[in-house]
Motif scaffolding. Structure first.
Motif, PDB file in Angstrom:
ATOM      1  N   LEU A 127       0.847  -1.191   0.000  1.00 36.35           N
ATOM      2  CA  LEU A 127       0.000   0.000   0.000  1.00 36.35           C
ATOM      3  C   LEU A 127       0.880   1.238   0.000  1.00 36.35           C
ATOM      4  N   GLU A 128       0.529   2.215  -0.816  1.00 36.23           N
ATOM      5  CA  GLU A 128       1.401   3.382  -1.010  1.00 36.23           C
ATOM      6  C   GLU A 128       1.338   4.362   0.150  1.00 36.23           C
ATOM      7  N   LEU A 129       0.148   4.608   0.686  1.00 29.45           N
ATOM      8  CA  LEU A 129      -0.007   5.594   1.757  1.00 29.45           C
ATOM      9  C   LEU A 129      -0.509   4.986   3.060  1.00 29.45           C
ATOM     10  N   LEU A 130      -1.308   3.945   2.959  1.00 28.70           N
ATOM     11  CA  LEU A 130      -1.964   3.396   4.142  1.00 28.70           C
ATOM     12  C   LEU A 130      -1.057   2.497   4.960  1.00 28.70           C
ATOM     13  N   GLY A 131      -0.082   1.863   4.336  1.00 26.34           N
ATOM     14  CA  GLY A 131       0.799   0.947   5.041  1.00 26.34           C
ATOM     15  C   GLY A 131       1.860   1.676   5.855  1.00 26.34           C
ATOM     16  N   GLY A 132       2.983   0.986   6.080  1.00 23.98           N
ATOM     17  CA  GLY A 132       4.072   1.614   6.816  1.00 23.98           C
ATOM     18  C   GLY A 132       4.273   0.998   8.181  1.00 23.98           C
ATOM     19  N   PRO A 133       5.196   1.559   8.971  1.00 26.98           N
ATOM     20  CA  PRO A 133       5.503   1.016  10.297  1.00 26.98           C
ATOM     21  C   PRO A 133       4.260   0.922  11.177  1.00 26.98           C
ATOM     22  N   GLY A 134       4.115  -0.201  11.843  1.00 28.64           N
ATOM     23  CA  GLY A 134       3.006  -0.376  12.768  1.00 28.64           C
ATOM     24  C   GLY A 134       1.687  -0.737  12.117  1.00 28.64           C
ATOM     25  N   PHE A 135       1.675  -0.880  10.798  1.00 26.33           N
ATOM     26  CA  PHE A 135       0.424  -1.186  10.109  1.00 26.33           C
ATOM     27  C   PHE A 135       0.034  -2.634  10.356  1.00 26.33           C
ATOM     28  N   GLN A 136      -1.206  -2.860  10.799  1.00 30.53           N
ATOM     29  CA  GLN A 136      -1.703  -4.196  11.115  1.00 30.53           C
ATOM     30  C   GLN A 136      -2.857  -4.524  10.177  1.00 30.53           C
ATOM     31  N   ALA A 137      -2.525  -5.148   9.064  1.00 28.33           N
ATOM     32  CA  ALA A 137      -3.514  -5.387   8.015  1.00 28.33           C
ATOM     33  C   ALA A 137      -4.647  -6.288   8.481  1.00 28.33           C
ATOM     34  N   ASP A 138      -4.390  -7.193   9.429  1.00 29.79           N
ATOM     35  CA  ASP A 138      -5.428  -8.105   9.905  1.00 29.79           C
ATOM     36  C   ASP A 138      -6.440  -7.416  10.816  1.00 29.79           C
ATOM     37  N   ASP A 139      -6.048  -6.307  11.402  1.00 27.31           N
ATOM     38  CA  ASP A 139      -6.888  -5.616  12.384  1.00 27.31           C
ATOM     39  C   ASP A 139      -7.743  -4.584  11.659  1.00 27.31           C
ATOM     40  N   ARG A 140      -8.978  -4.956  11.417  1.00 27.38           N
ATOM     41  CA  ARG A 140      -9.872  -4.116  10.628  1.00 27.38           C
ATOM     42  C   ARG A 140     -10.082  -2.745  11.253  1.00 27.38           C
ATOM     43  N   LYS A 141     -10.318  -2.719  12.550  1.00 29.28           N
ATOM     44  CA  LYS A 141     -10.552  -1.452  13.242  1.00 29.28           C
ATOM     45  C   LYS A 141      -9.326  -0.555  13.158  1.00 29.28           C
ATOM     46  N   HIS A 142      -8.147  -1.142  13.330  1.00 28.64           N
ATOM     47  CA  HIS A 142      -6.901  -0.370  13.236  1.00 28.64           C
ATOM     48  C   HIS A 142      -6.736   0.229  11.845  1.00 28.64           C
ATOM     49  N   VAL A 143      -6.995  -0.568  10.811  1.00 22.61           N
ATOM     50  CA  VAL A 143      -6.819  -0.098   9.432  1.00 22.61           C
ATOM     51  C   VAL A 143      -7.757   1.070   9.132  1.00 22.61           C
ATOM     52  N   LEU A 144      -9.025   0.919   9.505  1.00 22.92           N
ATOM     53  CA  LEU A 144      -9.998   1.952   9.183  1.00 22.92           C
ATOM     54  C   LEU A 144      -9.771   3.228   9.991  1.00 22.92           C
ATOM     55  N   ARG A 145      -9.354   3.071  11.243  1.00 25.36           N
ATOM     56  CA  ARG A 145      -9.038   4.256  12.047  1.00 25.36           C
ATOM     57  C   ARG A 145      -7.840   4.994  11.447  1.00 25.36           C
ATOM     58  N   ARG A 146      -6.846   4.236  11.052  1.00 22.26           N
ATOM     59  CA  ARG A 146      -5.667   4.853  10.433  1.00 22.26           C
ATOM     60  C   ARG A 146      -6.048   5.541   9.118  1.00 22.26           C
ATOM     61  N   LEU A 147      -6.923   4.896   8.375  1.00 19.89           N
ATOM     62  CA  LEU A 147      -7.350   5.443   7.090  1.00 19.89           C
ATOM     63  C   LEU A 147      -8.045   6.784   7.252  1.00 19.89           C
ATOM     64  N   VAL A 148      -8.958   6.873   8.216  1.00 20.48           N
ATOM     65  CA  VAL A 148      -9.737   8.101   8.356  1.00 20.48           C
ATOM     66  C   VAL A 148      -8.856   9.257   8.816  1.00 20.48           C
ATOM     67  N   TYR A 149      -7.873   8.987   9.658  1.00 21.20           N
ATOM     68  CA  TYR A 149      -6.991  10.070  10.086  1.00 21.20           C
ATOM     69  C   TYR A 149      -5.994  10.465   8.994  1.00 21.20           C
ATOM     70  N   GLU A 150      -5.610   9.514   8.167  1.00 24.96           N
ATOM     71  CA  GLU A 150      -4.789   9.854   7.003  1.00 24.96           C
ATOM     72  C   GLU A 150      -5.572  10.783   6.073  1.00 24.96           C
ATOM     73  N   ALA A 151      -6.860  10.500   5.896  1.00 23.88           N
ATOM     74  CA  ALA A 151      -7.688  11.323   5.022  1.00 23.88           C
ATOM     75  C   ALA A 151      -7.791  12.746   5.545  1.00 23.88           C
ATOM     76  N   VAL A 152      -7.993  12.895   6.854  1.00 24.10           N
ATOM     77  CA  VAL A 152      -8.075  14.231   7.449  1.00 24.10           C
ATOM     78  C   VAL A 152      -6.770  14.991   7.240  1.00 24.10           C
ATOM     79  N   THR A 153      -5.655  14.302   7.467  1.00 23.45           N
ATOM     80  CA  THR A 153      -4.338  14.948   7.350  1.00 23.45           C
ATOM     81  C   THR A 153      -4.029  15.325   5.904  1.00 23.45           C
ATOM     82  N   LEU A 154      -4.222  14.391   4.993  1.00 24.24           N
ATOM     83  CA  LEU A 154      -3.869  14.627   3.596  1.00 24.24           C
ATOM     84  C   LEU A 154      -4.722  15.729   2.971  1.00 24.24           C
TER      85      LEU A 154
END
Length: 406
Positions: free
Chosen positions: A227-254
């Motif tokens: 993944l180009e933007l969503l992945g990276g250190p600490g990314f837990q692809a199996d943890d759905r809640k973690h992925v979506l929380r990270r995604l929404v804050y990335e969207a706010v920041t970007l």
């Protein structure tokens, strides 16, 4: 005067003076936007301008809304002038939007009878909406409101889980519905897959062979996609809640946004959009947009079109301004929306990312548009992998721990 045209008030002339502009709005209101600095002299000029606009709005059957969101400073003397010169409007007061705390404080001790002050445009429009055409906040405060929203969530997810229970009950000849629910719950907890998501998979996945010990024989577990933007250190692809929380804050920041939400499509619900993560949006908005079937919700527009949708001003949008979705967005403080669909390689919409801005107008740069598009691609890639890898593992648990027919 159009939205882009702003002119000094009658008493203006310097850069510190307030300027008044008219913002187009759909429906029953006319919005006047005040910017700059408002002192006593400016307030005198403002009341003269307000008189003309009020008369014009009245003839058109519309209410006048004075939006002070962009007002940098207002003096106490200016508020006193406004009070004196608008008292005669007590029976049909001017609606005022005061978002900034320091502006609200000037009106709070003794609200002028000719003015009605609200913290957001949405709150004002809701107050102007006839009772019965919107959901009323229940008496009893936030606890009762939260309980009501929780009940709504159960009503939305209950039928799907019930359907999955029925499928398992018949497929494995279970003792009763409680046994089916227990099997779902065990698999959900073991593989950290939400009950609703697992229930949807039970209903939509091809049925397993009753004689096979595996639901998906020969299935290989593939690693998470790059993944180009969503992945990276600490990314837990199996943890759905973690992925979506990270995604929404990335969207706010970007997007340099004030809020964001992520909806995912659900095949078991005819590809309705389910709100999965959010930031900066109140409980009433989340409840209203928890399950979206179609337009005018912006996320549904983006899903149906398969391309980004931008609303520069919710209050001026003919479809959203008077709709429950638009009123809910305005009430949470949003004025502009941008939604981008997450499309898989086959063109299926896996979900939608929507960012919110408290001020109307276009704000994102070309680079930000590109970044959100990349983030949407990441979401589509991750969702495809999650559906093909993590969810089947939870289904395998259901199949392995259910009694099999001989």
């Amino acid at each position: 005067m159009t939205q882009e045209q702003a002119a000094p008030l009658l008493g203006g002339g310097t850069t510190r003076d307030a300027a008044l502009s008219v913002r187009p709005a759909a429906g029953r209101v006319e919005i006047l936007c005040l910017s700059g600095v408002l002192d006593a002299d400016g307030a005198i000029a403002l009341t003269q301008d307000l008189a003309g606009h009020a008369e014009k709005a009245s003839r058109a059957g519309r209410r006048l809304v004075l939006d002070l969101t962009d007002l940098g400073l207002v003096s106490a003397a200016a508020v006193r002038v406004l009070d004196t010169r608008t008292r005669h409007l007590g029976k049909n007061p001017v609606v005022v939007i005061a978002t900034a705390p320091h502006v609200q404080a000037l009106f709070s001790p003794s609200p002028p009878p000719g003015l009605r002050v609200y913290p957001t445009l949405g709150a004002a429009l809701a107050a102007l909406t006839p009772t019965g055409s919107r959901m009323e906040v229940p008496i009893g405060g936030e606890d009762l409101q939260a309980e009501l929203f929780g009940l709504h969530a159960k009503i939305r997810t209950g039928p799907l889980i019930g359907t999955a229970q029925g499928v398992l009950l018949e497929r494995y000849a279970l003792a009763d519905a409680d046994a089916a629910f227990g099997l779902l719950k065990q698999a959900s907890q073991r593989h950290n897959v939400p009950m609703r998501v697992l229930a949807s998979a039970v209903v939509t996945a091809p049925p397993p062979s009753a004689s096979s010990p595996e639901w998906f024989p020969g299935r290989l577990r593939t690693p998470p996609p790059p993944l180009e933007l969503l992945g990276g250190p600490g990314f837990q692809a199996d943890d759905r809640k973690h992925v979506l929380r990270r995604l929404v804050y990335e969207a706010v920041t970007l997007a340099d946004a004030d809020g964001a939400e992520v909806h995912l499509s659900d095949r078991a619900l005819e590809n309705f959009l389910v709100l999965e993560a959010q930031a900066g949006l109140d409980a009433a908005y989340r409840d209203r947009l928890a399950l979206v079937s179609g337009p005018p919700a912006v996320c549904a527009q983006a899903r149906d079109l398969g391309e980004p949708v931008f609303v520069a001003d919710i209050a001026a949008d003919p479809d959203l301004a008077g709709a429950e979705e638009g009123l809910a967005a305005l009430a949470t403080g949003s004025r502009a929306l941008y939604a981008v669909p997450a499309l898989t390689e086959t063109g299926e919409c896996a979900g939608v990312i929507c960012v919110h801005r408290m001020r109307p107008g276009r704000w994102m740069t070309a680079a930000q548009h590109t970044a959100l598009a990349i983030l949407a691609d990441d979401l589509a890639a991750w969702r495809t992998w999650y559906r093909r890898t993590v969810v089947p593992e939870a289904l395998e648990y259901v199949h392995a721990h259910a009694p099999h027919r001989g």
